[in-house]
Design a protein around this motif. Sequence first.
Motif, PDB file in Angstrom:
ATOM      1  N   GLU A  11      11.341   7.843 -15.020  1.00 54.70           N
ATOM      2  CA  GLU A  11      10.678   7.956 -13.720  1.00 54.70           C
ATOM      3  C   GLU A  11      11.633   7.602 -12.578  1.00 54.70           C
ATOM      4  N   ALA A  12      12.620   6.754 -12.865  1.00 49.96           N
ATOM      5  CA  ALA A  12      13.546   6.319 -11.817  1.00 49.96           C
ATOM      6  C   ALA A  12      14.792   7.190 -11.727  1.00 49.96           C
ATOM      7  N   VAL A  13      15.081   7.966 -12.766  1.00 42.90           N
ATOM      8  CA  VAL A  13      16.333   8.719 -12.833  1.00 42.90           C
ATOM      9  C   VAL A  13      16.505   9.701 -11.681  1.00 42.90           C
ATOM     10  N   PRO A  14      15.463  10.458 -11.243  1.00 36.94           N
ATOM     11  CA  PRO A  14      15.664  11.369 -10.110  1.00 36.94           C
ATOM     12  C   PRO A  14      16.131  10.632  -8.849  1.00 36.94           C
ATOM     13  N   TYR A  15      15.590   9.457  -8.622  1.00 40.28           N
ATOM     14  CA  TYR A  15      15.980   8.679  -7.440  1.00 40.28           C
ATOM     15  C   TYR A  15      17.382   8.091  -7.620  1.00 40.28           C
ATOM     16  N   LEU A  16      17.686   7.698  -8.848  1.00 35.01           N
ATOM     17  CA  LEU A  16      19.019   7.187  -9.139  1.00 35.01           C
ATOM     18  C   LEU A  16      20.060   8.281  -8.897  1.00 35.01           C
ATOM     19  N   ALA A  17      19.728   9.506  -9.288  1.00 36.99           N
ATOM     20  CA  ALA A  17      20.642  10.631  -9.082  1.00 36.99           C
ATOM     21  C   ALA A  17      20.856  10.888  -7.594  1.00 36.99           C
ATOM     22  N   GLN A  18      19.798  10.770  -6.801  1.00 39.56           N
ATOM     23  CA  GLN A  18      19.951  10.959  -5.352  1.00 39.56           C
ATOM     24  C   GLN A  18      20.866   9.903  -4.747  1.00 39.56           C
ATOM     25  N   LEU A  19      20.712   8.661  -5.193  1.00 37.06           N
ATOM     26  CA  LEU A  19      21.550   7.585  -4.675  1.00 37.06           C
ATOM     27  C   LEU A  19      23.007   7.775  -5.081  1.00 37.06           C
ATOM     28  N   ALA A  20      23.219   8.202  -6.316  1.00 36.78           N
ATOM     29  CA  ALA A  20      24.576   8.363  -6.815  1.00 36.78           C
ATOM     30  C   ALA A  20      25.292   9.543  -6.172  1.00 36.78           C
ATOM     31  N   SER A  21      24.533  10.543  -5.737  1.00 32.95           N
ATOM     32  CA  SER A  21      25.157  11.755  -5.179  1.00 32.95           C
ATOM     33  C   SER A  21      25.048  11.849  -3.668  1.00 32.95           C
ATOM     34  N   ASP A  22      24.644  10.779  -3.028  1.00 30.01           N
ATOM     35  CA  ASP A  22      24.470  10.781  -1.568  1.00 30.01           C
ATOM     36  C   ASP A  22      25.812  10.986  -0.878  1.00 30.01           C
ATOM     37  N   LYS A  23      26.006  12.157  -0.273  1.00 24.99           N
ATOM     38  CA  LYS A  23      27.286  12.503   0.344  1.00 24.99           C
ATOM     39  C   LYS A  23      27.568  11.706   1.616  1.00 24.99           C
ATOM     40  N   ASN A  24      26.552  11.053   2.123  1.00 24.55           N
ATOM     41  CA  ASN A  24      26.751  10.254   3.326  1.00 24.55           C
ATOM     42  C   ASN A  24      27.318   8.863   3.028  1.00 24.55           C
ATOM     43  N   VAL A  25      27.434   8.572   1.743  1.00 20.95           N
ATOM     44  CA  VAL A  25      27.959   7.270   1.323  1.00 20.95           C
ATOM     45  C   VAL A  25      29.247   7.508   0.544  1.00 20.95           C
ATOM     46  N   PRO A  26      30.321   6.762   0.839  1.00 20.69           N
ATOM     47  CA  PRO A  26      31.562   6.918   0.077  1.00 20.69           C
ATOM     48  C   PRO A  26      31.313   6.734  -1.420  1.00 20.69           C
ATOM     49  N   VAL A  27      32.016   7.532  -2.225  1.00 21.44           N
ATOM     50  CA  VAL A  27      31.812   7.481  -3.672  1.00 21.44           C
ATOM     51  C   VAL A  27      31.997   6.066  -4.207  1.00 21.44           C
ATOM     52  N   GLN A  28      32.956   5.323  -3.656  1.00 21.54           N
ATOM     53  CA  GLN A  28      33.220   3.969  -4.132  1.00 21.54           C
ATOM     54  C   GLN A  28      31.979   3.079  -4.019  1.00 21.54           C
ATOM     55  N   ASN A  29      31.196   3.323  -2.972  1.00 26.57           N
ATOM     56  CA  ASN A  29      29.991   2.513  -2.771  1.00 26.57           C
ATOM     57  C   ASN A  29      28.828   2.961  -3.641  1.00 26.57           C
ATOM     58  N   ARG A  30      29.028   4.073  -4.345  1.00 30.58           N
ATOM     59  CA  ARG A  30      27.965   4.577  -5.214  1.00 30.58           C
ATOM     60  C   ARG A  30      28.201   4.217  -6.687  1.00 30.58           C
ATOM     61  N   LEU A  31      29.280   3.483  -6.946  1.00 32.23           N
ATOM     62  CA  LEU A  31      29.636   3.175  -8.329  1.00 32.23           C
ATOM     63  C   LEU A  31      28.519   2.437  -9.062  1.00 32.23           C
ATOM     64  N   ARG A  32      27.832   1.548  -8.347  1.00 34.56           N
ATOM     65  CA  ARG A  32      26.782   0.774  -9.016  1.00 34.56           C
ATOM     66  C   ARG A  32      25.669   1.683  -9.542  1.00 34.56           C
ATOM     67  N   TYR A  33      25.414   2.771  -8.826  1.00 36.35           N
ATOM     68  CA  TYR A  33      24.362   3.687  -9.275  1.00 36.35           C
ATOM     69  C   TYR A  33      24.824   4.519 -10.472  1.00 36.35           C
ATOM     70  N   PHE A  34      26.102   4.901 -10.464  1.00 36.38           N
ATOM     71  CA  PHE A  34      26.611   5.615 -11.635  1.00 36.38           C
ATOM     72  C   PHE A  34      26.598   4.713 -12.870  1.00 36.38           C
ATOM     73  N   ARG A  35      26.928   3.453 -12.665  1.00 39.07           N
ATOM     74  CA  ARG A  35      26.886   2.521 -13.801  1.00 39.07           C
ATOM     75  C   ARG A  35      25.458   2.390 -14.328  1.00 39.07           C
ATOM     76  N   ALA A  36      24.481   2.449 -13.469  1.00 36.90           N
ATOM     77  CA  ALA A  36      23.084   2.287 -13.894  1.00 36.90           C
ATOM     78  C   ALA A  36      22.652   3.389 -14.853  1.00 36.90           C
ATOM     79  N   PHE A  37      23.294   4.567 -14.787  1.00 29.45           N
ATOM     80  CA  PHE A  37      22.945   5.625 -15.737  1.00 29.45           C
ATOM     81  C   PHE A  37      23.192   5.183 -17.176  1.00 29.45           C
ATOM     82  N   ASP A  38      24.198   4.315 -17.385  1.00 27.10           N
ATOM     83  CA  ASP A  38      24.524   3.867 -18.738  1.00 27.10           C
ATOM     84  C   ASP A  38      23.398   3.062 -19.362  1.00 27.10           C
ATOM     85  N   PHE A  39      22.456   2.580 -18.544  1.00 31.91           N
ATOM     86  CA  PHE A  39      21.369   1.746 -19.044  1.00 31.91           C
ATOM     87  C   PHE A  39      20.063   2.525 -19.173  1.00 31.91           C
ATOM     88  N   ASN A  40      20.113   3.802 -18.875  1.00 30.25           N
ATOM     89  CA  ASN A  40      18.947   4.675 -19.039  1.00 30.25           C
ATOM     90  C   ASN A  40      19.242   5.654 -20.164  1.00 30.25           C
TER      91      ASN A  40
END
Length: 1015
Positions: free
Chosen positions: A625-654
């Motif tokens: 249920e949270a994965v679609p929102y996690l994907a939006q946070l991880a791919s948000d082009k308005n945020v530098p990729v470096q600042n999105r690392l925590r969201y990419f790491r969260a995929f490893d726990f789903n």
Amino acid sequence: MNRSLPFICLAIFFLISCKNNTNKTSETKADTLTEAQQHLAENALKGLEAFDGLAVHTFATEPMLKNPTNIDVDERGRVWVTEAYNYRPTINGNPTNAAGDRIMILEDTNGDGKADTAKVFYQGPELNAPLGICVLGKQVLISQSPYVWAFYDDDGDDKADRKEIMFSGIGGEQHDHGMHTFTFGPDGKLYFNFGNEGKQLKDKNGKPVLDQDGDPIDSKKYKQGMVFRCNPDGSHVECLGQNFRNPYEVAADSYGTLWQSDNDDDGNRGVRINYVMDYGNYGYTDEMTGAGWQASRTNMEDSIPFRHWHLNDPGEVPNLLQTGAGSPTGIVVYEGSLLPKEFQGQLIHCDAGTNIVRSYSITKNGAGYSAKIINILEGEKDKWFRPADICVAPDGSLIVADWYDPGVGGHQAGDQTRGRIYRVAPANSNYTIPTENYSTPEGAVAALQNPNLAVRHHAFITLQSMGAEAVPALEKLWNDENANPRMRARAFWVLVKMKNANAQPYIQQAIKNNNPDLRITGLRASRELNADVINVVKQLVNDNDAQVRRECAIALHHNKSAEAPELWATLAMQHDGKDRWYLEALGIGADKQWNAFFKAYLNQVKNPLQSAASKDIVWRARTDEAVPYLAQLASDKNVPVQNRLRYFRAFDFNTGPAKSSYLVKMIADNTSNDISLNKLVLHALDVKTVQHSDVAQKALVDVIQSVQRTPEYIEFVKQYEVKTENNNLLQLAIDSANAGLGRDAARLLLTLKGNALVQKVLSGKDTLQTKALLSALSGVGSKESIDIIQKVALSPGYSMNIRKDAAGKIGKSWGGEDRVLEILKAKKVPAELVPDVVASVSGAWRGSVKSEAESYLPDHAATALKKAPTMNELAAIKGDAVKGKAIFMSTCSVCHVAGNEGKDFGPKLTEIGSKYAKDGLLDAIVHPSDGISFGYEGWEIKMKDGSAMSGIIASKTETAMEVKFPGGTTQQIKMNEVASRKEMKTSLMPEGLYQNMSNEDLANLLEYLESLKKK
């Protein structure tokens, strides 16, 4: 206990100086004493310093006791001691006592503050360096892996009349990372822990003990070190926390809050103090895979001490405090009034590695805590002062056990006969034990308020046995708004735990109290008693105190009530987006019920991307249920990729099915072909998904192209087994032949079946390319790579120039060293190549390999080994730290880090001078196998292809392990390719290192190492 280097044999006399305080009291300095005099029992106090207003006295010294590992203080003020004379004799080479180790009772009979009698409560051959003692009236619990023993003094003569096993099957015998001591809790339960060698808990009959969920307590469900609670008879065991490295003791305050310390992998400055949040994961290894903290992962912490505990990962409870290097041991919550106010209600803790006893002044901080350090007793200048445990006596004074040894555990002991017990109290405070009256309810309630656990245990069981007769006296204390809330909490616990008591009225009073700690205590009691927990949570769910709401979230852990999801959502709506403690409590509460809980949250928040708080919830969630929102946070082009690392790491726990489809969609939506974004997505995807997705395949090609000739290139090609890259791997191996990158490329090329390409180069006419490829292959160390090099060296089809080059590279790996001896013994080496083959092991880590190989040289004459210099000989040489650093860089840095220099293989030496004097450092160099730190043991690994290797297993999961080799290189090995692995008896640090050093070199090296101290 644990340490950074093997045990030492001598050290300087200690001087305890409390750096955090400007006002101190001290005994006469001992500068004029000789080294031998400094270690005498009669000089034990000289040089000691304590916090202003406190004094330290010797309660007992050798020969009354020896090697105290743990202590307890009974209601009469007597000190019970577990001794460890027989500690690790097979490693130490020390003598043993066939009669076994002892449990001692030390008593001050005349009130002068010094023990004048010593009794042996029990001695038996089955006692081998026990690590814990808990005195509970006539029952004495002894923790000694693989058992927990319950001894009974039925007739009160201070001799054990019988014993039985309470728990079994815990870790290895005589292991410092096994079972530790028990402590009596305010709720009448027992609390205990074990380190990461414990692995499982079985009952006295060897049957698995089941946890609160009905599952076996073992390493299949839980990871590493664990914390437990159980009934006094050992029944109803609950696992309250996991994934610690080596917690030595757990301490409970009167509200039922748990605290403990935890040791790091030696030399990584990550020793920590933890508030134990029930059912929390504490991050020593990867929560999902079990991989070690050094294993590569997305969003790794910048600092090693924090990386050590996976603190950037969702699902890891924060640390209260990180204290740097050390070997943490005993810990208590001080709830007495004798000591100054700075220490009342605070944690007091021993660290044997840094020779110190500290207090941690804890302040509430949201749903968690912060703390500052105040030193009570310090031995900075005496490397033999090893505070192993601390207890609170019935008069409120502190009793400290000093193992008194040149080292600090780690499977080694330098001194078997010394040991001290100290008493710390205000100056001129006599050791007067209060007389308690347990015959009346009022007297027992008074005793319940004593700071000593044995007195409180006696009062608790006495009041329980009185039943209704004790209720008025207990209620008087419980209802006294002017009383110390900690004392009120103690009365509350007795009331709700009365046999056949109606606990609900007391719980309702507690949760409506103005004091949040008492509201928390009421909620905890409802959980323990399973007393209408949901109704209690409903009343507290909007409490204005974050810590109360934290406990509400924890109370929902595995609660199947239909109301639980809405209650959790209400709690989640109150997350402020900053409080990591609160967030982790929410995660614990939602465990195994994320789908229902997160849906309930969505019903309230509507858009979970609207705030930092709701983004936190998405990051922590474990549901599709949270994965679609996690994907939006991880791919948000308005945020530098470096600042999105925590969201990419969260995929490893789903782990649900939605994860892969959304990750692939992220690549498809990346129309600008942002390589940095696709890299992160591919790290989070699995091989099967990429193989079946054209979009992902194309992205992989582009990513590989963008990272050519880098370690990341090797990582991607290996992860996805991209055989079309074999030509590029070959060229990389040739071009970077003498670097780690070239070696890794050569290894991967062989793994991906690129042998034909290798043979083409070796058979070609380009001599430079051939030699370069041989260099790259020489560091691989697999059977296949060694076979290739040997074939070139021994085949007449190659030019003698190439053959000699190959011969000189056969022994450049661990497996290659063994091959050199094998072919020399079998006389397979032509005479003209023997010098080259022998030269290939000139830098062998195993001195025996080098010596044996040299014996095959013509006209070889054995060289007599130089006798190791003594410390007295080196002391006559004035050491130069600057020159010593140069020696470190040329000799030691290939395996050790000091500051920012060196290779990460053995224990880090950045602060080694804070632990050991020159004597010990010399002993570590001369005798590296005398005490190998836990986690740095060498392993011989045999592969199914017939090859072998030796190194440190830095990380291991069910599918793979990462092996670290001397020089700091690593290799990941699939578990299904391993035939066997065996722990080595000797250190991977080469013996005889000093043989190539002059005495002046050694003196300079010791001067430098001793200068490496905590800033």
